[in-house]
Design an enzyme around this catalytic site. Sequence first.
Site, short mmCIF file in Angstrom:
data_model
loop_
_atom_site.label_atom_id
_atom_site.label_comp_id
_atom_site.label_asym_id
_atom_site.label_seq_id
_atom_site.Cartn_x
_atom_site.Cartn_y
_atom_site.Cartn_z
N CYS A 4 71.85 34.04 26.66
CA CYS A 4 70.58 34.08 25.66
C CYS A 4 70.76 35.79 24.95
O CYS A 4 71.04 36.41 26.02
CB CYS A 4 69.19 34.64 26.05
SG CYS A 4 68.32 35.20 24.20
N HIS A 59 65.85 25.74 23.46
CA HIS A 59 65.88 27.36 24.30
C HIS A 59 65.65 28.09 22.70
O HIS A 59 64.52 28.55 22.63
CB HIS A 59 67.72 27.39 24.30
CG HIS A 59 68.11 29.26 24.61
ND1 HIS A 59 67.76 29.52 25.65
CD2 HIS A 59 67.89 29.86 23.19
CE1 HIS A 59 67.90 30.77 25.39
NE2 HIS A 59 68.10 31.10 23.90
N GLU A 60 66.54 27.43 21.41
CA GLU A 60 65.97 28.39 20.20
C GLU A 60 64.91 27.58 20.11
O GLU A 60 64.20 29.23 19.88
CB GLU A 60 67.30 27.75 19.02
CG GLU A 60 68.18 28.12 19.01
CD GLU A 60 68.74 29.39 19.82
OE1 GLU A 60 68.05 30.16 19.10
OE2 GLU A 60 69.82 29.69 20.77
N HIS A 85 62.22 30.61 20.63
CA HIS A 85 61.74 31.86 20.63
C HIS A 85 61.19 32.13 19.63
O HIS A 85 60.17 33.32 19.41
CB HIS A 85 63.29 32.07 20.33
CG HIS A 85 64.71 32.70 21.09
ND1 HIS A 85 64.38 33.73 21.53
CD2 HIS A 85 65.81 32.26 21.25
CE1 HIS A 85 65.43 33.94 21.92
NE2 HIS A 85 66.50 32.73 22.24
#
Length: 177
Positions: free
Chosen positions: A99, A141-142, A145
Site C-alpha cells: 500500500c 483493498h481500495e 480505505h
Amino acid sequence: MIREVLRMGDPRLLERAREVDVFGTPGLAGLIADMRDTMKHLNGAGLAAPQIGVGLRVVIFGGGPSPRYPDAAAVPDTVLINPVLMPVTREEEGGWEGCLSVPGLRGWVPRWTQLRYMGFDADGAPIDRYATGFHARVVQHECDHLDGILYPMRVRDFSRFGYTEVLFPDGSMAGDD
Ligand code: NI
C-alpha cells in the site's frame, strides 16, 4: 497535481469517508485528476481519496500488468465512487499486498475471490461489474480505505508480513503499492 500520500499512523486514514452527493463538478474532476497523477507518479495499482487527505468515497484503480503484478490480468482503468461490494461466494484466497500508505512492507491478505461491485463514475453514470482474482483484490483493498481499514488490519498470519526487500530479496515485488 501530485499530492502527498498519507502514511499509516495518520488518523485521517482511519476515518469513514463520506458519500459523494454531487457528480460532474470541477471539484470532483480535480480530485480525480490529482489522484491519477499521484497514482501514476508512484506506479500504484490503485488509490483512495482518503490517502491524499480527502474524506470522500472515491477510489481509482487500473493500469494493467506491472513487473510487480505480472499476473494482474487487465484491470480496467476505473474511477469508482460510493462503491458497494458484495461477495459472489464466501470463498477467500490469500495474496501479497502492499500500500502506498504503508511503504516498504508487504503482507499476505485473504480476500474474497469473486465479487460484484457497484457505484458511479465521475459523471454519476452507474457501474455494475463482476470481478475475480487480482481485479477483485484491488477493489477490496481500495474500498477498505474508505472505511478506515488498511491492509495490515486484514493480515491473519503475521509470519507473512514484513519488509518487501527482506521477503523478496530478488526484487520481484519492489515498489510500495
Ligand atoms: Ni492502499
